[in-house]
Design an enzyme around this catalytic site. Structure first.
Site, PDB file in Angstrom:
ATOM      1  N   ASP A 163       0.831  -1.201   0.000  1.00  0.00           N
ATOM      2  CA  ASP A 163       0.000   0.000   0.000  1.00  0.00           C
ATOM      3  C   ASP A 163       0.867   1.253   0.000  1.00  0.00           C
ATOM      4  O   ASP A 163       2.096   1.177   0.132  1.00  0.00           O
ATOM      5  CB  ASP A 163      -0.953  -0.003   1.213  1.00  0.00           C
ATOM      6  CG  ASP A 163      -0.294  -0.536   2.487  1.00  0.00           C
ATOM      7  OD1 ASP A 163       0.957  -0.523   2.564  1.00  0.00           O
ATOM      8  OD2 ASP A 163      -1.013  -0.956   3.393  1.00  0.00           O
ATOM      9  N   ASP A 191      -7.883  -2.223  13.982  1.00  0.00           N
ATOM     10  CA  ASP A 191      -9.272  -2.353  13.510  1.00  0.00           C
ATOM     11  C   ASP A 191      -9.456  -3.546  12.580  1.00  0.00           C
ATOM     12  O   ASP A 191     -10.495  -3.690  11.947  1.00  0.00           O
ATOM     13  CB  ASP A 191      -9.739  -1.055  12.830  1.00  0.00           C
ATOM     14  CG  ASP A 191      -8.945  -0.733  11.557  1.00  0.00           C
ATOM     15  OD1 ASP A 191      -8.047  -1.516  11.171  1.00  0.00           O
ATOM     16  OD2 ASP A 191      -9.228   0.308  10.939  1.00  0.00           O
ATOM     17  N   HIS A 213      -7.635  -4.305   9.842  1.00  0.00           N
ATOM     18  CA  HIS A 213      -7.249  -4.183   8.429  1.00  0.00           C
ATOM     19  C   HIS A 213      -6.003  -5.008   8.124  1.00  0.00           C
ATOM     20  O   HIS A 213      -5.157  -5.203   8.992  1.00  0.00           O
ATOM     21  CB  HIS A 213      -7.063  -2.716   8.003  1.00  0.00           C
ATOM     22  CG  HIS A 213      -5.879  -2.000   8.586  1.00  0.00           C
ATOM     23  ND1 HIS A 213      -5.955  -0.730   9.117  1.00  0.00           N
ATOM     24  CD2 HIS A 213      -4.562  -2.341   8.690  1.00  0.00           C
ATOM     25  CE1 HIS A 213      -4.759  -0.347   9.515  1.00  0.00           C
ATOM     26  NE2 HIS A 213      -3.894  -1.304   9.264  1.00  0.00           N
ATOM     27  N   GLU A 273      -9.681  -1.309   5.106  1.00  0.00           N
ATOM     28  CA  GLU A 273     -10.345  -0.945   6.353  1.00  0.00           C
ATOM     29  C   GLU A 273     -11.685  -1.673   6.483  1.00  0.00           C
ATOM     30  O   GLU A 273     -12.185  -2.244   5.499  1.00  0.00           O
ATOM     31  CB  GLU A 273     -10.557   0.578   6.376  1.00  0.00           C
ATOM     32  CG  GLU A 273      -9.258   1.385   6.351  1.00  0.00           C
ATOM     33  CD  GLU A 273      -8.504   1.385   7.689  1.00  0.00           C
ATOM     34  OE1 GLU A 273      -8.542   0.385   8.424  1.00  0.00           O
ATOM     35  OE2 GLU A 273      -7.849   2.412   7.977  1.00  0.00           O
TER      36      GLU A 273
END
Ligand code: F6R
Length: 260
Positions: free
Chosen positions: A66, A135, A137, A142
């Site tokens: 990413d 979270d 990811h 996400e």
């Protein structure tokens, strides 16, 4: 899915063993690289092996997961720069053989499509290193990400931006809002997924990844569909695993000839 609960240093050696075995078997292997703090010990171990025992990356290809959108080319937190500084520049790995999504492209959608093509043209990823966000990811997929998603533009959650503010002088306002990320479908095509997680703050995400229902709410749960996943966690990151004793026992009884 194999879950290994051991101290962080030992896990780094295990992950490095898998990568070394792959490179010795096929020097032109394709490695999927994560940024962030989780893979750092693995990178340090591989650098050591390169320096001390000649492990070579000269013919390998690398793809990062990413990239932030909009950071200037020389920004130290641009993932291209991070992976060069922390890993690639210490090896015999030609810089042009390690690619990432282009977060400063004029046409970001086209850059995502081009990145997918590059991965495909390289023959796909042999080993993909992953961290996990608090979270849930993986890469920057996400919560709410399609489990079949491809490389695309995403908005980071406030939680991720808060978590990553430590790399931006503690200022959440300096953490970009947008990123380009390989999709969950893209990542799922890698042949072996190795996820590393350390510390109590990852415990809930690790519990969901391994034992939760598969759901876009916890994107890493898509890994439950993958035929070859290794989850490497320390005691703190494993602290919410309901079957931790079973995973420990399974690993302790594992025959030596059976690799990860
Ligand atoms: C970074 C990436 C992210 C991180 C995750 C955990 O390329 O893909 O998914 O792996 O945010 O970050 P750390 O390892 O810093 O806790």
């Amino acid at each position: 899915m194999e879950v290994v609960i051991r101290p962080a240093d030992e896990l780094a050696v295990l992950a490095a063993d898998v990568i070394e075995a792959q490179l010795r078997k096929a020097p032109n292997s394709v490695l999927g690289l994560a940024t962030g703090s989780s893979p750092l010990r693995v990178y340090q171990e591989l650098i050591r092996r390169h320096q001390e025992s000649g492990l070579s990356f000269a013919r390998a290809r690398g793809f990062t997961l990413d990239e932030y959108v909009g950071l200037p080319a020389d920004h130290p937190q641009r993932y291209r720069n991070v992976i060069a500084e922390e890993f690639v520049d210490h090896l015999d790995w030609p810089a042009e053989q390690v690619q990432g999504p282009d977060g400063s492209a004029a046409d970001l959608t086209a850059a995502c499509a081009a990145y997918e093509q590059e991965i495909k043209a390289a023959g796909g990823v042999d080993i993909q290193l992953l961290g996990i966000g608090t979270d849930g990811h993986i890469a920057f997929n996400e919560p709410g990400s399609s489990l079949a998603s491809r490389t695309r533009i995403k908005s980071l959650t406030r939680q991720t931006r808060r978590d990553n503010a430590r790399f931006f002088d503690g200022e959440i306002s300096r953490v970009p809002v947008h990123c380009l990320t390989q999709g969950l479908g893209t990542i799922s095509e890698a042949r072996h997924l190795i996820l590393l997680a350390f510390g109590e703050e990852k415990a809930e995400a690790v519990h969901q990844l391994v034992e939760g229902p598969v759901s876009a709410r916890w994107p890493a749960t898509v890994m439950q569909f993958h035929p070859h996943v290794t989850v490497l966690v320390d005691d703190a990151a494993a602290s919410r695993l309901e079957l931790a004793d079973y995973y420990r026992q399974t690993y302790a009884c594992k025959p030596e000839w059976q690799g990860l």
